[in-house]
Motif scaffolding. Sequence first.
Motif, PDB file in Angstrom:
ATOM      1  N   LEU A   1     -50.280  24.662 -27.377  1.00  0.00           N
ATOM      2  CA  LEU A   1     -51.669  24.210 -27.303  1.00  0.00           C
ATOM      3  C   LEU A   1     -52.565  25.213 -28.015  1.00  0.00           C
ATOM      4  N   ALA A   2     -53.804  24.801 -28.233  1.00  0.00           N
ATOM      5  CA  ALA A   2     -54.767  25.661 -28.921  1.00  0.00           C
ATOM      6  C   ALA A   2     -54.969  26.953 -28.142  1.00  0.00           C
ATOM      7  N   SER A   3     -55.257  28.019 -28.871  1.00  0.00           N
ATOM      8  CA  SER A   3     -55.460  29.324 -28.238  1.00  0.00           C
ATOM      9  C   SER A   3     -56.909  29.460 -27.787  1.00  0.00           C
ATOM     10  N   THR A   4     -57.319  28.529 -26.911  1.00  0.00           N
ATOM     11  CA  THR A   4     -58.695  28.524 -26.393  1.00  0.00           C
ATOM     12  C   THR A   4     -58.635  28.578 -24.877  1.00  0.00           C
TER      13      THR A   4
ATOM     14  N   THR B   1     -55.970  27.190 -19.907  1.00  0.00           N
ATOM     15  CA  THR B   1     -56.046  26.531 -18.594  1.00  0.00           C
ATOM     16  C   THR B   1     -54.936  25.499 -18.456  1.00  0.00           C
ATOM     17  N   THR B   2     -54.764  24.691 -19.508  1.00  0.00           N
ATOM     18  CA  THR B   2     -53.747  23.639 -19.475  1.00  0.00           C
ATOM     19  C   THR B   2     -52.350  24.259 -19.391  1.00  0.00           C
ATOM     20  N   ASN B   3     -52.114  25.325 -20.163  1.00  0.00           N
ATOM     21  CA  ASN B   3     -50.837  26.032 -20.097  1.00  0.00           C
ATOM     22  C   ASN B   3     -50.550  26.490 -18.670  1.00  0.00           C
ATOM     23  N   PHE B   4     -51.584  27.071 -18.048  1.00  0.00           N
ATOM     24  CA  PHE B   4     -51.432  27.596 -16.692  1.00  0.00           C
ATOM     25  C   PHE B   4     -51.115  26.466 -15.709  1.00  0.00           C
TER      26      PHE B   4
END
Lengths: 202, 202
Positions: free
Chosen positions: A145-148, A153-156
């Motif tokens: 995912l984007a590094s934003t 948040t989504t990664n987490f």
Amino acid sequence: MQQYPSQLLERAVEAFSQLPGVGRKTALRLVLHLLRQSTEDVDSFADAVIRVKHDVKYCKVCHNISDNEVCSICSDPRRDGSVVCVVENIQDVMAIENTQQFHGLYHVLGGIISPMDGIGPHDLEIESLVERVEEGTVKEIILALASTMEGDTTNFYISRKLKDTGVKLSVIARGISVGDELEYTDEVTLGRSILNRTPFES
Amino acid sequence: MQQYPSQLLERAVEAFSQLPGVGRKTALRLVLHLLRQSTEDVDSFADAVIRVKHDVKYCKVCHNISDNEVCSICSDPRRDGSVVCVVENIQDVMAIENTQQFHGLYHVLGGIISPMDGIGPHDLEIESLVERVEEGTVKEIILALASTMEGDTTNFYISRKLKDTGVKLSVIARGISVGDELEYTDEVTLGRSILNRTPFES
């Protein structure tokens, strides 16, 4: 307010100006361009728009756009079904495919968690990702995912959801872009690229 | 070469990328935007495109786009039929209408003479302009073409064609734009603005 000499013209300009990044001036230019084309070309243009909306399918495995129930990537026997790369959207699949560096499968979330835009986890294909992992063939999930903040948040969120499945989780490398000068790289990226250094291979 | 996950998607992207100023990346973004809209909205978009191409007419007097045989400007009894403003295209009509400074009629040439692009006088609505003037109601022709070599060539050609009709010919004023600083104005424009000075009105 711009006065159009024709209602039909105004309606077409209005339709085009709903597209992202297209203002009324650009929309007018596009419509006048279409008016200069042959009737067959314009009909073909409109037909392509109608067909793609009515007939396109979403792969029931990875949710990528597809002409069939299961997309060409998911149904390709040469691809490694044990590695699944999680991406935000279809463009990201195409971008990664273009690198020719990835031979696993994908999972298209259809967005990322963004409370500001009213997008929560349940608007995304996260539940189906968990189900896919629980089936047992997937050994590794790559979060691409984007590094934003939204991407993080989504990664987490996904990592929490997948914790009990025991699947291996990794995230794409973040560091300085190829061709970038160090002095112009922002400090967070440069800091991470030092922390996440890799063995030198000559 | 970009690989699309769907033939239908590729065809729609191909169609959009034929539009001026739209590359394949932008085309993909536009198509994916349409895919996120409701089916009714997309059908309405396609219908607006088809309708404008099939049903739009060109005014038989001034060749402006119109919903009827004669456009709303030419059929408006409050407009002064003795003054005709000659413009290159439909956008120019709209630009002049927006100024609300002109109350005569228009004549849309449909382009300007440009040998480099293979556009000669016979590709434009010049013959019909001469016929319009020969009918006798037109007293003044205002040439409102671009201040370029092609515009000047077209002005010259029209002036030659209309010489025998005795109609009054004028050209829109060329000078420095409102709000412009003298030191940043090119010398040709500045030179003309001095030659074509107008009486000061306080």
